[in-house]
Scaffold this motif. Structure first.
Motif, short mmCIF file in Angstrom:
data_model
loop_
_atom_site.label_atom_id
_atom_site.label_comp_id
_atom_site.label_asym_id
_atom_site.label_seq_id
_atom_site.Cartn_x
_atom_site.Cartn_y
_atom_site.Cartn_z
N MET A 1 4.32 32.35 8.25
CA MET A 1 4.53 31.51 7.08
C MET A 1 3.67 31.97 5.91
SD MET A 1 6.13 29.02 5.89
CE MET A 1 6.05 27.93 4.53
N ILE A 2 2.40 32.26 6.20
CA ILE A 2 1.52 32.69 5.12
C ILE A 2 1.96 34.04 4.56
CG2 ILE A 2 -0.25 33.88 6.47
CD1 ILE A 2 -1.16 31.48 3.77
N SER A 3 2.53 34.87 5.41
CA SER A 3 3.02 36.17 4.97
C SER A 3 4.17 36.02 3.97
CB SER A 3 3.46 37.00 6.17
OG SER A 3 3.97 38.24 5.74
N LEU A 4 5.03 35.05 4.20
CA LEU A 4 6.14 34.79 3.29
C LEU A 4 5.63 34.31 1.94
CD1 LEU A 4 9.20 34.55 2.82
CD2 LEU A 4 9.02 32.18 3.65
N ASP A 7 4.17 37.25 0.11
CA ASP A 7 5.24 38.10 -0.41
C ASP A 7 5.84 37.52 -1.68
OD1 ASP A 7 4.93 39.98 1.56
OD2 ASP A 7 6.58 39.20 2.81
N ILE A 8 6.04 36.22 -1.72
CA ILE A 8 6.62 35.58 -2.91
C ILE A 8 5.65 35.65 -4.08
CG2 ILE A 8 7.35 33.35 -3.85
CD1 ILE A 8 8.54 32.75 -1.06
N VAL A 9 4.37 35.37 -3.82
CA VAL A 9 3.36 35.45 -4.89
C VAL A 9 3.24 36.89 -5.39
CG1 VAL A 9 0.89 35.22 -5.38
CG2 VAL A 9 2.10 33.41 -4.15
N GLY A 10 3.22 37.85 -4.48
CA GLY A 10 3.12 39.26 -4.87
C GLY A 10 4.32 39.70 -5.69
N ALA A 11 5.52 39.28 -5.29
CA ALA A 11 6.72 39.65 -6.05
C ALA A 11 6.73 38.99 -7.43
CB ALA A 11 7.97 39.25 -5.27
N GLU A 60 -1.53 42.62 2.34
CA GLU A 60 -2.44 42.11 3.37
C GLU A 60 -3.33 43.21 3.95
OE1 GLU A 60 -0.56 39.66 6.31
OE2 GLU A 60 0.88 38.90 4.86
N ASN A 61 -3.52 44.28 3.21
CA ASN A 61 -4.38 45.38 3.63
C ASN A 61 -5.68 45.29 2.82
OD1 ASN A 61 -5.67 47.79 4.17
ND2 ASN A 61 -3.80 49.03 4.03
#
Length: 110
Positions: A1-4, A7-11, A60-61
């Motif tokens: 969930m946190i990964s999604l 991804d949205i914030v990064g995009a 996330e790196n």
């Protein structure tokens, strides 16, 4: 969930940064004199580049995120000095402002 969410914030940050950079490049090409072009340059090096670099949180790196934050710190530290140097150089050159490209000679409204 946190990964999604990341991804949205990064995009979103990437899209916002690219829009700001595109607008600033258009401004650099369109604005006639150097001092006015500094405004468009400030938009590119300020929020535009910072937003693109901040979008690296989606990876996330830790190494990439650390590099991005170091690059942001460098941009924040060097951008005002670069803008000031360009403004002083343009002022010392004392060139009059150029006319916009689409304006005919002698028909300028004041």
């Amino acid at each position: 969930m946190i990964s999604l969410v990341l991804d949205i914030v990064g995009a979103a940050l990437l899209c916002a940064g690219l829009v700001l950079l595109t607008v600033s490049v258009y401004g650099l090409l369109r604005i006639p004199d150097t001092l006015s072009q500094l405004h468009a340059q400030g938009l590119a090096t300020g929020p535009g580049v910072i937003a693109v670099l901040a979008s690296s949180i989606a990876t996330e790196n830790a190494a990439i995120i650390a590099f991005a934050f170091l690059a942001i710190a460098f941009m924040v530290a060097s951008s005002p000095a670069a803008g000031h140097a360009i403004a002083r150089s343009a002022d010392r050159r004392s060139q009059p402002a150029r006319k916009p490209r689409d304006e005919p000679d002698g028909e300028r409204d004041v």
